[in-house]
Design an enzyme around this catalytic site. Structure first.
Site, PDB file in Angstrom:
ATOM      1  N   ASP A 225       0.644  -1.414  -0.126  1.00 28.18           N
ATOM      2  CA  ASP A 225       0.175   0.351  -0.196  1.00 28.18           C
ATOM      3  C   ASP A 225       0.735   1.746   0.213  1.00 28.18           C
ATOM      4  O   ASP A 225       1.835   1.446   0.764  1.00 28.18           O
ATOM      5  CB  ASP A 225      -1.493   0.021   1.355  1.00 28.18           C
ATOM      6  CG  ASP A 225      -2.227   0.733   1.436  1.00 28.18           C
ATOM      7  OD1 ASP A 225      -2.957   0.931   0.735  1.00 28.18           O
ATOM      8  OD2 ASP A 225      -1.942   1.731   1.793  1.00 28.18           O
ATOM      9  N   GLU A 252       1.293  -0.131  -5.211  1.00 34.05           N
ATOM     10  CA  GLU A 252       0.558   0.803  -5.447  1.00 34.05           C
ATOM     11  C   GLU A 252       1.046   1.845  -5.570  1.00 34.05           C
ATOM     12  O   GLU A 252       1.782   2.786  -4.930  1.00 34.05           O
ATOM     13  CB  GLU A 252      -0.451   0.398  -3.909  1.00 34.05           C
ATOM     14  CG  GLU A 252      -1.433   1.933  -4.651  1.00 34.05           C
ATOM     15  CD  GLU A 252      -2.312   2.391  -3.349  1.00 34.05           C
ATOM     16  OE1 GLU A 252      -3.695   3.112  -3.534  1.00 34.05           O
ATOM     17  OE2 GLU A 252      -1.529   2.359  -2.561  1.00 34.05           O
TER      18      GLU A 252
END
Ligand SMILES: *[C@@H]1O[C@H](CO)[C@@H](O)[C@H](O)[C@H]1NC(C)=O
Ligand SMILES: *[C@@H]1O[C@H](CO)[C@@H](O)[C@H](O)[C@H]1NC(C)=O
Ligand SMILES: *[C@@H]1O[C@H](CO)[C@@H](O)[C@H](O)[C@H]1NC(C)=O
Ligand SMILES: *[C@@H]1O[C@H](CO)[C@@H](O)[C@H](O)[C@H]1NC(C)=O
Ligand SMILES: *[C@@H]1O[C@H](CO)[C@@H](O)[C@H](O)[C@H]1NC(C)=O
Ligand SMILES: *[C@@H]1O[C@H](CO)[C@@H](O)[C@H](O)[C@H]1NC(C)=O
Length: 551
Positions: A225, A252
């Site tokens: 993330d 990400e």
């Protein structure tokens, strides 16, 4: 005749047996991923199936156990990996202005598991069951930040307990790279204290933690993330087969069309989620939209130059942060999403499907795009079956070419042609012809493609099992007299020689039928029973809108 199959299976067995050690980028390359938010995937028996309203931003009851009990739905769709939302302990305090941490991204004590989703044994059982089905487990992890309600939280309940382990508070300025890395995401309602990933305690603490997490739960890969909000120098010792994790990491790097911004993170990380191509696909295929096919060709060209390896990028059309593909559309344009979906499966990279797209979910963004899956009754909708076909064909390509000198997964995608109506790409022996005209039939719309195949070569459209014959000078032509469907052509001889389950039986049957015709341009034309299938699709879509309409 049996040799390619046996080789394929051997390679598969070998790759499966090495899985327990650590799955690398090259082992992930041939996989296909289904993304799940644990809280929203499945309920235990006897639960109230109507009690989950995404607007409430609270837990709906999904757990690692309920996912484990409902893996058939994912496996039957042909996926070979499952990406699950974070497993780390989340915020233990009061409800916030943005609800409860049902999504798993509001980390408190990273060293503990999220008790809302189950116990250590539950997570181990999920991992074991996924592996028993020859699938990989990818776990989403949050490393960049923790979560709190103020800019000076008491860190005693967190993994890193000293304020010196965190950067001092500042709001992120997204136009400033330094600020993106050292300032705090979130806002003043929900702060996301940013770890100082240059601090040696933080580095060694995180490395020890991830090594242990991966080995304890036999994790095969990590989705990272907010990867671009961390110092890039942190990643090589943490991630990848040479880092503490010892497994593939995909980050990400949230962004738009800018390939350079994304590509610089492949290096520190094994790979990134392909936000630039996602953006290009929305510009090329969404209806209504700019319908700009050049966005795809530009992004492909730049990708080949700027990424170290395009074949491990994560290709997606939806995720937990983006509006669903169909959310913005006045009416659900099935062919818009199926053409874009086909691109993701048939181009370089690892296809990823966010749970619920196969059920025509239409949530317009966080939190509406985190719908519970259970009201769908896990029906095998036409969209589900379409994805299943793409998975089966891609798995077949991966398996049968893995031990050849030209594995399909590492072949580089070439653009054969573009037109205002679409694009034709070729990867290995597969030609995919994709259009953005949408569902309505158009009598005067066609795409002519110069292929490298000889005249009279038999090709199979693996989405319908219809036979095509290559015309003079290697041309095939797609006419959209039955609407804008995706077409995926593959040499029929290869399917037959490999005794492939793809279009098994059907390839030979239709070869003798009248389903092939030519025009003087030299081409093959859509035919046969397809029309019935489309009719059914349209009807189901209307039904889908009725039950899952805009919340
Ligand atoms: C839930 O119900 C299904 C079908 O009745 C059954 O197969 C399954 O074992 C049940 N699961 C649990 C946890 O009770
Ligand atoms: C970028 O952000 C950093 C950290 O907040 C700050 O020190 C620096 O002055 C900013 N640079 C510019 C050009 O604004
Ligand atoms: C905090 O949340 C409230 C209610 O959702 C919102 O109106 C406000 O703008 C938020 N404040 C900040 C600083 O983001
Ligand atoms: C189409 O995309 C290309 C490449 O991204 C861009 O240069 C062009 O301006 C776009 N055209 C339109 C009409 O949006
Ligand atoms: C290819 O390998 C995958 C991964 O194990 C397997 O699930 C699938 O059944 C195989 N597909 C074909 C068509 O052989
Ligand atoms: C296409 O042609 C067929 C047969 O001539 C005709 O029935 C149909 O209405 C036409 N469709 C469109 C969209 O023009």
């Amino acid at each position: 005749m049996f040799i390619p199959l046996i080789f394929g299976s051997l390679a598969l067995l070998l790759s499966l047996s090495s899985r327990a050690q650590a799955a690398s980028a090259s082992e992930w390359r041939g996989r296909s991923i289904y993304q799940v938010i644990i809280d929203r995937y499945a309920l235990t028996n006897g639960s109230d199936l109507n009690s989950c309203d995404p607007n409430q931003q609270t837990w709906c009851g999904g757990t690692w156990n309920t996912l484990r009990e409902n893996l058939d739905y994912i496996q039957d769709a042909g996926f070979t990996a499952v990406w699950i939302s974070p497993v780390q302990q989340n915020w233990q305090g009061q409800r916030t202005p943005y609800g409860d941490p049902y999504h798993g991204y509001w980390v408190q004590d990273t060293t503990q598991l999220n008790e809302k989703f189950g116990t250590a044994d539950d997570l181990k059982a999920l991992s074991a069951e996924i592996h028993k089905r020859d699938m990989y487990l990818m776990v989403d992890i949050v490393v960049n930040n923790v979560m709190a309600l103020s800019t000076s939280p008491d860190y005693s309940g967190y993994m890193f307990k000293d304020a010196s382990h965190y950067h001092p508070y500042c709001p992120v300025d997204f136009s400033n790279t330094t600020s993106e890395q050292i300032c705090w995401l979130g806002d003043l309602n929900v702060t996301l204290p940013d770890l100082d990933t240059k601090n040696s305690d933080v580095i060694s603490g995180y490395n020890t933690w991830i090594k242990d997490l991966v080995s304890t739960y036999s994790i095969d890969g990590l989705r990272i993330d907010a990867a671009k909000h961390v110092d890039p120098d942190f990643w090589p010792s943490f991630c990848g087969t040479n880092g503490a994790a010892g497994v593939f990491c995909i980050g990400e790097v949230f962004g738009g069309l800018d390939v350079e911004d994304a590509a610089e993170w492949q290096g520190p990380l094994d790979s990134v989620l392909n936000f630039p191509m996602y953006t290009a696909l929305t510009q090329a295929f969404q209806i209504p939209g700019t319908q700009n096919i050049s966005a795809i060709t530009d992004t492909l060209t730049q990708s080949k130059t700027l990424y170290k390896d395009t074949t491990v990028l994560g290709n997606f059309l939806e995720n937990q942060d983006l509006p669903r593909w169909a959310a913005a559309l006045w009416t659900f344009k099935a062919y818009s999403s199926s053409n874009a979906m086909t691109f993701n499966f048939m181009t370089d990279g690892i296809p990823i499907v966010y749970y619920g797209q196969e059920q025509y979910f239409r949530g317009a963004g966080d939190p509406l795009n985190r719908e519970p899956l259970w009201p769908s009754s896990y029906q095998r909708t036409p969209a589900y079956q379409f994805i299943q076909q793409l998975n089966q064909f891609r798995n077949y390509l991966v398996n049968t070419t893995s031990s050849t000198s030209a594995p399909w997964v590492t072949a580089e995608t070439q653009v054969l042609t573009t037109s205002q109506f679409g694009i034709a790409i070729m990867k290995g022996d597969v030609i995919s012809i994709l259009t953005n005209i949408g569902s309505p039939a158009q009598n005067n719309t066609h795409i002519a493609i110069s292929t490298p195949y000889e005249r009279n070569t038999a090709l199979t459209n693996i989405l319908t099992c219809e036979q095509w014959v290559v015309g003079s000078q290697g041309y095939v032509e797609v006419q959209y007299t039955q609407g804008g469907h995706a077409v995926v052509l593959y040499p029929s001889a290869s399917l037959i020689n490999n005794e492939s389950p793809i279009c098994s039986g059907k390839v030979l049957t239709s070869q003798g039928s009248a389903s092939v015709s030519s025009t003087n341009v030299a081409s093959s034309i859509y035919h046969g029973s397809a029309q019935m299938a489309f009719l059914t699709l349209e009807l189901l879509i209307i039904a889908g809108v009725a039950s899952f309409g805009e919340p």
